[in-house]
Design a protein around this motif. Structure first.
Motif, PDB file in Angstrom:
ATOM      1  N   MET A   1      29.271  16.096 -17.415  1.00 37.25           N
ATOM      2  CA  MET A   1      30.446  16.943 -17.565  1.00 37.25           C
ATOM      3  C   MET A   1      31.369  16.795 -16.364  1.00 37.25           C
ATOM      4  O   MET A   1      30.910  16.771 -15.236  1.00 37.25           O
ATOM      5  CB  MET A   1      30.013  18.401 -17.612  1.00 37.25           C
ATOM      6  N   LEU A   2      32.632  16.744 -16.635  1.00 36.83           N
ATOM      7  CA  LEU A   2      33.594  16.611 -15.555  1.00 36.83           C
ATOM      8  C   LEU A   2      34.338  17.914 -15.375  1.00 36.83           C
ATOM      9  O   LEU A   2      34.740  18.543 -16.336  1.00 36.83           O
ATOM     10  CB  LEU A   2      34.620  15.527 -15.899  1.00 36.83           C
ATOM     11  N   GLU A   3      34.490  18.311 -14.135  1.00 36.75           N
ATOM     12  CA  GLU A   3      35.341  19.472 -13.871  1.00 36.75           C
ATOM     13  C   GLU A   3      36.773  18.959 -13.793  1.00 36.75           C
ATOM     14  O   GLU A   3      37.028  17.912 -13.214  1.00 36.75           O
ATOM     15  CB  GLU A   3      34.980  20.101 -12.522  1.00 36.75           C
ATOM     16  N   PRO A   4      37.720  19.680 -14.346  1.00 39.21           N
ATOM     17  CA  PRO A   4      39.099  19.215 -14.229  1.00 39.21           C
ATOM     18  C   PRO A   4      39.595  19.372 -12.805  1.00 39.21           C
ATOM     19  O   PRO A   4      39.087  20.202 -12.053  1.00 39.21           O
ATOM     20  CB  PRO A   4      39.859  20.164 -15.151  1.00 39.21           C
ATOM     21  N   ALA A   5      40.577  18.576 -12.474  1.00 44.43           N
ATOM     22  CA  ALA A   5      41.206  18.767 -11.172  1.00 44.43           C
ATOM     23  C   ALA A   5      41.846  20.145 -11.169  1.00 44.43           C
ATOM     24  O   ALA A   5      42.341  20.616 -12.183  1.00 44.43           O
ATOM     25  CB  ALA A   5      42.282  17.700 -10.985  1.00 44.43           C
ATOM     26  N   ALA A   6      41.794  20.799 -10.021  1.00 47.09           N
ATOM     27  CA  ALA A   6      42.397  22.128  -9.949  1.00 47.09           C
ATOM     28  C   ALA A   6      43.893  22.022 -10.192  1.00 47.09           C
ATOM     29  O   ALA A   6      44.518  22.898 -10.747  1.00 47.09           O
ATOM     30  CB  ALA A   6      42.129  22.743  -8.601  1.00 47.09           C
ATOM     31  N   LEU A   7      44.459  20.927  -9.768  1.00 46.59           N
ATOM     32  CA  LEU A   7      45.903  20.743  -9.890  1.00 46.59           C
ATOM     33  C   LEU A   7      46.135  19.618 -10.868  1.00 46.59           C
ATOM     34  O   LEU A   7      45.616  18.527 -10.707  1.00 46.59           O
ATOM     35  CB  LEU A   7      46.442  20.355  -8.516  1.00 46.59           C
ATOM     36  N   ASN A   8      46.872  19.883 -11.883  1.00 43.19           N
ATOM     37  CA  ASN A   8      47.060  18.907 -12.943  1.00 43.19           C
ATOM     38  C   ASN A   8      48.554  18.591 -13.021  1.00 43.19           C
ATOM     39  O   ASN A   8      49.348  19.449 -13.373  1.00 43.19           O
ATOM     40  CB  ASN A   8      46.572  19.581 -14.233  1.00 43.19           C
ATOM     41  N   LEU A   9      48.933  17.399 -12.635  1.00 42.84           N
ATOM     42  CA  LEU A   9      50.359  17.048 -12.639  1.00 42.84           C
ATOM     43  C   LEU A   9      50.701  16.325 -13.919  1.00 42.84           C
ATOM     44  O   LEU A   9      49.957  15.499 -14.381  1.00 42.84           O
ATOM     45  CB  LEU A   9      50.682  16.071 -11.505  1.00 42.84           C
ATOM     46  N   SER A  10      51.817  16.618 -14.470  1.00 41.60           N
ATOM     47  CA  SER A  10      52.231  15.790 -15.601  1.00 41.60           C
ATOM     48  C   SER A  10      53.733  15.813 -15.748  1.00 41.60           C
ATOM     49  O   SER A  10      54.419  16.651 -15.192  1.00 41.60           O
ATOM     50  CB  SER A  10      51.574  16.248 -16.888  1.00 41.60           C
ATOM     51  N   GLN A  96      55.751  19.659 -14.885  1.00 44.32           N
ATOM     52  CA  GLN A  96      54.745  20.614 -15.365  1.00 44.32           C
ATOM     53  C   GLN A  96      53.503  20.543 -14.480  1.00 44.32           C
ATOM     54  O   GLN A  96      53.013  19.462 -14.178  1.00 44.32           O
ATOM     55  CB  GLN A  96      54.349  20.295 -16.800  1.00 44.32           C
ATOM     56  N   ILE A  97      53.019  21.709 -14.094  1.00 43.16           N
ATOM     57  CA  ILE A  97      51.828  21.804 -13.239  1.00 43.16           C
ATOM     58  C   ILE A  97      50.887  22.828 -13.850  1.00 43.16           C
ATOM     59  O   ILE A  97      51.341  23.889 -14.276  1.00 43.16           O
ATOM     60  CB  ILE A  97      52.228  22.315 -11.826  1.00 43.16           C
ATOM     61  N   MET A  98      49.608  22.503 -13.884  1.00 44.81           N
ATOM     62  CA  MET A  98      48.628  23.495 -14.333  1.00 44.81           C
ATOM     63  C   MET A  98      47.626  23.750 -13.217  1.00 44.81           C
ATOM     64  O   MET A  98      47.114  22.808 -12.623  1.00 44.81           O
ATOM     65  CB  MET A  98      47.901  22.982 -15.574  1.00 44.81           C
ATOM     66  N   LEU A  99      47.365  25.005 -12.956  1.00 50.78           N
ATOM     67  CA  LEU A  99      46.379  25.390 -11.952  1.00 50.78           C
ATOM     68  C   LEU A  99      45.248  26.101 -12.682  1.00 50.78           C
ATOM     69  O   LEU A  99      45.492  27.049 -13.437  1.00 50.78           O
ATOM     70  CB  LEU A  99      47.005  26.353 -10.933  1.00 50.78           C
ATOM     71  N   PHE A 100      44.033  25.623 -12.476  1.00 54.73           N
ATOM     72  CA  PHE A 100      42.880  26.187 -13.193  1.00 54.73           C
ATOM     73  C   PHE A 100      42.021  26.987 -12.239  1.00 54.73           C
ATOM     74  O   PHE A 100      41.559  26.464 -11.232  1.00 54.73           O
ATOM     75  CB  PHE A 100      42.025  25.057 -13.783  1.00 54.73           C
ATOM     76  N   THR A 102      40.887  30.958 -10.397  1.00 55.64           N
ATOM     77  CA  THR A 102      41.422  31.875  -9.390  1.00 55.64           C
ATOM     78  C   THR A 102      41.622  31.195  -8.046  1.00 55.64           C
ATOM     79  O   THR A 102      42.629  31.397  -7.373  1.00 55.64           O
ATOM     80  CB  THR A 102      40.418  33.045  -9.208  1.00 55.64           C
ATOM     81  N   GLU A 103      40.654  30.343  -7.652  1.00 55.55           N
ATOM     82  CA  GLU A 103      40.752  29.775  -6.298  1.00 55.55           C
ATOM     83  C   GLU A 103      41.870  28.767  -6.153  1.00 55.55           C
ATOM     84  O   GLU A 103      42.344  28.520  -5.047  1.00 55.55           O
ATOM     85  CB  GLU A 103      39.417  29.145  -5.906  1.00 55.55           C
ATOM     86  N   SER A 104      42.304  28.173  -7.247  1.00 55.56           N
ATOM     87  CA  SER A 104      43.393  27.197  -7.134  1.00 55.56           C
ATOM     88  C   SER A 104      44.761  27.874  -7.185  1.00 55.56           C
ATOM     89  O   SER A 104      45.789  27.233  -7.000  1.00 55.56           O
ATOM     90  CB  SER A 104      43.284  26.156  -8.249  1.00 55.56           C
ATOM     91  N   ILE A 105      44.760  29.166  -7.437  1.00 60.53           N
ATOM     92  CA  ILE A 105      46.037  29.893  -7.521  1.00 60.53           C
ATOM     93  C   ILE A 105      46.421  30.353  -6.117  1.00 60.53           C
ATOM     94  O   ILE A 105      45.649  31.071  -5.462  1.00 60.53           O
ATOM     95  CB  ILE A 105      45.915  31.101  -8.486  1.00 60.53           C
ATOM     96  N   PRO A 106      47.582  29.938  -5.608  1.00 61.46           N
ATOM     97  CA  PRO A 106      47.943  30.293  -4.232  1.00 61.46           C
ATOM     98  C   PRO A 106      48.221  31.792  -4.103  1.00 61.46           C
ATOM     99  O   PRO A 106      48.525  32.472  -5.087  1.00 61.46           O
ATOM    100  CB  PRO A 106      49.206  29.473  -3.975  1.00 61.46           C
ATOM    101  N   LEU A 107      48.139  32.239  -2.846  1.00 63.94           N
ATOM    102  CA  LEU A 107      48.300  33.671  -2.548  1.00 63.94           C
ATOM    103  C   LEU A 107      49.580  34.246  -3.138  1.00 63.94           C
ATOM    104  O   LEU A 107      49.589  35.342  -3.702  1.00 63.94           O
ATOM    105  CB  LEU A 107      48.312  33.819  -1.020  1.00 63.94           C
ATOM    106  N   ILE A 108      50.657  33.487  -3.050  1.00 65.27           N
ATOM    107  CA  ILE A 108      51.953  34.027  -3.503  1.00 65.27           C
ATOM    108  C   ILE A 108      51.940  34.282  -5.017  1.00 65.27           C
ATOM    109  O   ILE A 108      52.575  35.225  -5.498  1.00 65.27           O
ATOM    110  CB  ILE A 108      53.131  33.112  -3.066  1.00 65.27           C
ATOM    111  N   LEU A 109      51.164  33.481  -5.764  1.00 67.39           N
ATOM    112  CA  LEU A 109      51.092  33.729  -7.210  1.00 67.39           C
ATOM    113  C   LEU A 109      50.138  34.882  -7.517  1.00 67.39           C
ATOM    114  O   LEU A 109      50.313  35.583  -8.510  1.00 67.39           O
ATOM    115  CB  LEU A 109      50.738  32.455  -7.982  1.00 67.39           C
TER     116      LEU A 109
END
Ligand SMILES: O=C(O)CCC(=O)C(=O)O
Ligand SMILES: [Fe+2]
Length: 257
Positions: A1-10, A96-100, A102-109
């Protein structure tokens, strides 16, 4: 199983259909696989401009309060942080950016979430407020950031059914736009309803509005807006939306058979 990258650029490409994370209206059916897939780059067939309303259309589960806005100074900080961090000039074409998680979500968000929770609490039904902002979350959050230049939009879609749970809340930064809503099985002849989303406003999709209606944004540089007395044109600027969704259990695992 692969964990997705916390930051997903597209990149949605030149015609700016979001290609990775949505269920297109025409592809929607209860039996569809809900897999991530590429969309076509066809322009929306509905070239006719339907005026956007200032108040939420009567769709159960759609909540929108035009006069409740994220404070301007904080909104400017969020927009600046996200542009600098996720959409810098060194990454041209990324929109488009996806953050997966809680830990990948920055403080400001996280601060944005608390601000939204306080602002919306007096107006939302308590069950919907708890769905969006529970004291103790039981699922992982996902944040999606979309950047639109004037003339760009997003194809009508239902957010992926097998990936996201109920309870979606988004904020518009930098510019207004009209968002359109249509029943999943709407007759082709009927026009979608258009809702004007001012800069710094928030929109909530739950229940029927989340599952039985598509939402999208026409590819336009201007929107036609109306109230009971008149119609007027509003130019679009650069808009960034920040949308918070709940990942269904297992939906953060990519590559699972
Ligand atoms: O830009 C928006 O407000 C909508 C974004 C959206 O619907 C999505 O990313 O699924
Ligand atoms: Fe969406």
């Amino acid at each position: 199983m692969l964990e997705p990258a916390a930051l997903n650029l597209s990149s949605r490409g030149n015609t700016l259909n979001v290609s990775t994370d949505l269920e297109l209206a025409s592809d929607f059916s209860p039996d569809s696989p809900n897999s991530l897939f590429d969309s076509t780059d066809e322009a929306s067939p509905s070239a006719r401009m339907v005026p956007a309303m200032l108040h939420a259309p009567p769709i159960p589960g759609l909540f929108f309060f035009p006069s409740i806005l994220v404070p301007i100074e904080f909104a400017d900080q969020v927009m600046r942080f996200c542009l600098d961090t996720y959409f810098p000039p060194s990454r041209p074409g990324v929109n488009q950016i996806m953050l997966f998680g809680t830990e990948s979500i920055p403080l400001i968000l996280h601060s944005l979430l608390s601000t939204m929770s306080s602002l919306l609490k007096p107006s939302l039904p308590p069950t919907i407020h708890t769905l969006l902002f529970p004291d103790t979350p039981t699922r992982e959050r996902q944040v999606i950031l979309n950047l639109y230049h004037p003339g760009e939009g997003i194809t009508p879609h239902v957010d992926l059914l097998k990936r996201y749970d109920d309870g979606i809340v988004g904020v518009s930064f930098g510019s207004s736009c009209a968002m359109q809503f249509a029943r999943v099985e709407q007759e082709e002849s009927s026009s979608p309803m258009q809702l004007f989303l001012p800069e710094r406003s928030m929109i909530v999709l739950s229940g029927e509005a989340r599952y039985d209606w598509t939402h999208g944004i026409d590819k336009r540089a201007v929107d036609l807006v109306s109230d009971s007395e008149s119609e007027w044109i509003v130019e679009r600027g650069v808009r960034m939306s920040v949308t918070f969704r709940w990942l269904l259990p297992g939906a953060n695992i990519v590559g699972d058979p």
